[in-house]
Design an enzyme around this catalytic site. Structure first.
Site, PDB file in Angstrom:
ATOM      1  N   HIS A  84       2.214   4.876  -5.074  1.00 15.89           N
ATOM      2  CA  HIS A  84       2.542   5.097  -6.250  1.00 15.89           C
ATOM      3  C   HIS A  84       2.632   4.581  -7.338  1.00 15.89           C
ATOM      4  O   HIS A  84       2.760   4.293  -7.616  1.00 15.89           O
ATOM      5  CB  HIS A  84       4.322   5.964  -5.393  1.00 15.89           C
ATOM      6  CG  HIS A  84       4.932   5.010  -5.374  1.00 15.89           C
ATOM      7  ND1 HIS A  84       5.702   4.081  -6.032  1.00 15.89           N
ATOM      8  CD2 HIS A  84       5.401   4.048  -3.957  1.00 15.89           C
ATOM      9  CE1 HIS A  84       6.249   3.263  -5.575  1.00 15.89           C
ATOM     10  NE2 HIS A  84       6.395   3.342  -4.472  1.00 15.89           N
ATOM     11  N   GLY A 104       0.547  -1.402   0.635  1.00 17.95           N
ATOM     12  CA  GLY A 104      -0.142   0.342  -0.073  1.00 17.95           C
ATOM     13  C   GLY A 104       0.795   1.197  -0.183  1.00 17.95           C
ATOM     14  O   GLY A 104       1.952   1.284  -0.267  1.00 17.95           O
ATOM     15  N   HIS A 108       4.094   1.368  -8.379  1.00 21.77           N
ATOM     16  CA  HIS A 108       2.470   0.459  -7.585  1.00 21.77           C
ATOM     17  C   HIS A 108       1.555   0.457  -9.312  1.00 21.77           C
ATOM     18  O   HIS A 108       1.413  -0.366 -10.142  1.00 21.77           O
ATOM     19  CB  HIS A 108       2.528   0.750  -6.751  1.00 21.77           C
ATOM     20  CG  HIS A 108       3.123   0.592  -5.434  1.00 21.77           C
ATOM     21  ND1 HIS A 108       3.052   1.803  -4.804  1.00 21.77           N
ATOM     22  CD2 HIS A 108       3.667  -0.678  -4.507  1.00 21.77           C
ATOM     23  CE1 HIS A 108       3.923   1.241  -3.169  1.00 21.77           C
ATOM     24  NE2 HIS A 108       4.255   0.276  -3.595  1.00 21.77           N
ATOM     25  N   ASP A 133      13.318  -3.663  -5.968  1.00 27.17           N
ATOM     26  CA  ASP A 133      13.685  -4.633  -4.700  1.00 27.17           C
ATOM     27  C   ASP A 133      13.873  -6.002  -5.475  1.00 27.17           C
ATOM     28  O   ASP A 133      13.441  -6.843  -5.392  1.00 27.17           O
ATOM     29  CB  ASP A 133      12.128  -5.211  -3.824  1.00 27.17           C
ATOM     30  CG  ASP A 133      11.471  -3.716  -2.976  1.00 27.17           C
ATOM     31  OD1 ASP A 133      12.239  -3.391  -2.479  1.00 27.17           O
ATOM     32  OD2 ASP A 133      10.980  -2.743  -4.064  1.00 27.17           O
TER      33      ASP A 133
END
Ligand code: AMP
Length: 289
Positions: free
Chosen positions: A33, A30, A36, A149
């Site tokens: 931004h 969540g 995402h 990531d």
């Protein structure tokens, strides 16, 4: 867009979809931004049905980390996802995913030994455990995840292979601000002055990439020295800075030439004030999307 919190309800909802369409899934914590949303757009290109999850997973936070203060902006997230045109938002509570008596964990192998795995013991076991559950519940054909990531992406690709999961894990290039800073939910912790200095991180990564494209004789030591100098000058406190192959994520020694590493990538975690930022970049070549 439907919003569901119970795993069972999600399973029931998507049972019909699975017969006639492909499903793509984007797991998130969540505070959404543009990074995402770019993953959501990619998911929509890959499949007719798109599921997003929002869950701040307590299992992947260490005792002194920011689980309690991790930003939660559900109402705004819902608006963004509605606008992006997803089919289902899965927003479970901690009890929905870890009911009383929950006791099984995924233990990640060597891919989690270095980089963030070393600085955050148990982090990737927590990530893998929640993702195994989420992937199972969403039973998607595709799971879209960010290269921001990168270690997480590799750990989960490995898990999907090891456990014969039916989902293909698709990596997506890092979405950046105009000055290069990788978009992150944690960027909102940065004070204005810290935010300004933080752009030395992507600048140093890009400089390393350009250097290793221009010169074939650059070794790991030279890249790390330049990086350390830039980051220290900007006021970063470096957690780790390493060059590793994408294949095994094992840091390479200083004397190794970048050109001799298969799929070399530069990985950095560093604190600006109280905020820990991570970023990474391919070396000796341009990112493939
Ligand atoms: P998070 O909500 O931080 O757990 O991230 C959810 C997903 O979004 C993960 O797959 C991240 O790698 C991805 N992501 C986060 N920031 C970015 C970014 N700036 N660009 C691309 N993907 C991102």
């Amino acid at each position: 867009m439907q919003i569901l919190s119970s795993p069972q309800h999600v399973r029931e909802r998507i049972a019909g979809w699975k017969k006639e369409s492909k499903i793509a899934f984007v797991p998130t914590m969540g505070c959404l931004h543009e990074g995402h949303i770019a993953l959501v757009k990619r998911a929509k290109q890959l499949a007719e049905r798109t599921i997003v999850s929002i869950f701040v997973n307590p299992l992947q936070f260490g005792p002194n980390e920011d689980f309690d203060r991790y930003p939660r902006t559900l109402e705004q997230d819902k608006l963004l996802l509605e606008r992006a045109g997803i089919d289902l938002l899965f927003h479970p509570t901690v009890e929905d995913l870890y009911p009383k008596g929950f006791s099984t964990r995924v233990v990640v192998g060597p891919l989690a030994e270095n980089l963030c795995g070393k600085s955050r013991p148990g982090h990737f076991d927590g990530v893998a455990t929640v993702c195994l559950k989420l992937f199972e519940i969403a039973s998607a054909d595709y799971v879209v995840m960010g290269k921001k990531d990168f270690q997480q992406l590799q750990v989960l690709k490995r898990m999907a292979m090891d456990f014969n999961l039916g989902s293909q894990i698709v990596g997506f290039p890092t979405v950046r601000e105009l000055d290069g800073l990788a978009l992150s939910s944690r960027n909102r912790y940065l004070l204005p002055d810290e935010r300004q200095r933080a752009n030395s991180l992507p600048r140093a990564l890009s400089a390393a990439r350009h250097l290793t494209i221009a010169r074939k004789d650059v070794d790991v030591g030279e890249v790390l020295l330049n990086m350390g100098r830039e980051l220290n000058q900007a006021g970063f406190e470096i957690d780790y800075c390493a060059v590793a192959s994408e294949d095994d994520l094992t840091p390479q020694p200083d004397y190794i030439k970048i050109a001799d590493v298969r799929l070399p990538r530069l990985f950095v975690a560093a604190k600006m004030g109280k905020t820990r930022l991570i970023d990474n970049m391919e070396l000796g070549r341009k990112e493939d999307s």
